[in-house]
Structures are given as structure tokens and as C-alpha cells.
Scaffold this motif. Structure first.
Motif, PDB file in Angstrom:
ATOM      1  N   GLU A  71      75.822  43.280  35.143  1.00  0.00           N
ATOM      2  CA  GLU A  71      76.803  42.709  36.240  1.00  0.00           C
ATOM      3  C   GLU A  71      78.238  43.186  35.835  1.00  0.00           C
ATOM      4  OE1 GLU A  71      76.155  38.608  36.433  1.00  0.00           O
ATOM      5  OE2 GLU A  71      74.129  38.721  37.377  1.00  0.00           O
ATOM      6  N   ASN A  74      80.069  49.109  36.630  1.00  0.00           N
ATOM      7  CA  ASN A  74      80.569  49.630  37.777  1.00  0.00           C
ATOM      8  C   ASN A  74      79.208  50.109  38.634  1.00  0.00           C
ATOM      9  OD1 ASN A  74      83.194  49.095  37.248  1.00  0.00           O
ATOM     10  ND2 ASN A  74      83.559  51.158  36.675  1.00  0.00           N
ATOM     11  N   HIS A  75      79.325  50.194  39.996  1.00  0.00           N
ATOM     12  CA  HIS A  75      78.378  50.800  41.005  1.00  0.00           C
ATOM     13  C   HIS A  75      76.893  50.251  40.483  1.00  0.00           C
ATOM     14  CE1 HIS A  75      81.013  54.065  41.703  1.00  0.00           C
ATOM     15  NE2 HIS A  75      81.074  54.437  40.458  1.00  0.00           N
ATOM     16  N   TYR A  76      77.144  48.692  40.207  1.00  0.00           N
ATOM     17  CA  TYR A  76      75.666  48.031  40.176  1.00  0.00           C
ATOM     18  C   TYR A  76      75.344  47.525  41.391  1.00  0.00           C
ATOM     19  CZ  TYR A  76      73.166  43.487  39.065  1.00  0.00           C
ATOM     20  OH  TYR A  76      72.493  42.973  39.059  1.00  0.00           O
ATOM     21  N   LYS A  77      73.832  47.546  41.568  1.00  0.00           N
ATOM     22  CA  LYS A  77      73.402  46.930  42.961  1.00  0.00           C
ATOM     23  C   LYS A  77      72.088  46.526  42.517  1.00  0.00           C
ATOM     24  CE  LYS A  77      72.684  48.334  47.697  1.00  0.00           C
ATOM     25  NZ  LYS A  77      72.709  49.568  48.656  1.00  0.00           N
ATOM     26  N   GLY A  78      71.739  45.032  42.560  1.00  0.00           N
ATOM     27  CA  GLY A  78      70.380  44.751  42.501  1.00  0.00           C
ATOM     28  C   GLY A  78      70.322  44.849  41.004  1.00  0.00           C
ATOM     29  N   TYR A  80      69.808  48.029  39.810  1.00  0.00           N
ATOM     30  CA  TYR A  80      69.990  49.276  39.584  1.00  0.00           C
ATOM     31  C   TYR A  80      71.468  49.665  39.225  1.00  0.00           C
ATOM     32  CZ  TYR A  80      65.242  49.842  41.647  1.00  0.00           C
ATOM     33  OH  TYR A  80      64.087  49.691  42.044  1.00  0.00           O
ATOM     34  N   ARG A  82      73.983  52.914  39.644  1.00  0.00           N
ATOM     35  CA  ARG A  82      74.176  54.134  40.359  1.00  0.00           C
ATOM     36  C   ARG A  82      75.002  55.054  39.302  1.00  0.00           C
ATOM     37  NH1 ARG A  82      77.926  55.322  45.190  1.00  0.00           N
ATOM     38  NH2 ARG A  82      77.136  57.857  45.427  1.00  0.00           N
TER      39      ARG A  82
END
Length: 87
Positions: A71, A74-78, A80, A82
Motif C-alpha cells: 500500500e 506508487n501506482h498500486y491498484k488492488g 497489482y 503498475r
């Protein structure tokens, strides 16, 4: 030195496309520099290494990290992260 066919073969193995015709001259010069370094005769040179007693090293300590590291990225989604595209 190295033939054009050998350079093309290695490039094919590495999956590199050689579009620039000057690349062969550059590779030949590079290998020439390696030959110069190989003939430098540094086998008799003494390498000095500073020895550090194990008692002078710091003690390893385990420090727990209570937060979720993913968490904090940077660029954390769910579930995954990025990342940039690999070419």
C-alpha cells in the motif's frame, strides 16, 4: 578479430536487431580494447584488502514492519503494482 557473421550470430542469440552498419566497426574496436586490457600484465600486482574483524561488525536486528508495504508503493491498484512497460 571477430567476423561479421559471428557478430550477427551473437546478436541473433541475444535477439538484438542490428540496423546500423557501423555497429560492426564499433564492436571490433571494443574487442580490440579488451585485447589491450588483457595484455596489460597485471597478474603480478598485489591487491590490498582491508580485513575487518567480525567483532567490529554491527549486530543484525529484526525490526518488524507492521504496515502493508504494497500500500506504500506508487501506482498500486488492488493487488497489482503498475510498472513501466518492458520492450
Amino acid at each position: 578479430m571477430v567476423s561479421r557473421e559471428e557478430i550477427e550470430h551473437v546478436a541473433k542469440l541475444m535477439r538484438i536487431e542490428i540496423d546500423d552498419p557501423t555497429i560492426y566497426e564499433r564492436v571490433d574496436k571494443m574487442i580490440g580494447y579488451f585485447d589491450i586490457l588483457d595484455s596489460a600484465g597485471v597478474e603480478s600486482e598485489e591487491i590490498s584488502v582491508r580485513e575487518i574483524p567480525i567483532t567490529h561488525l554491527r549486530e543484525d536486528k529484526y525490526i518488524p514492519f507492521d504496515e502493508k508495504l504494497i500500500e506504500k508503493l506508487n501506482h498500486y491498484k488492488g493487488t497489482y503494482v503498475r510498472a513501466p512497460k518492458m520492450v
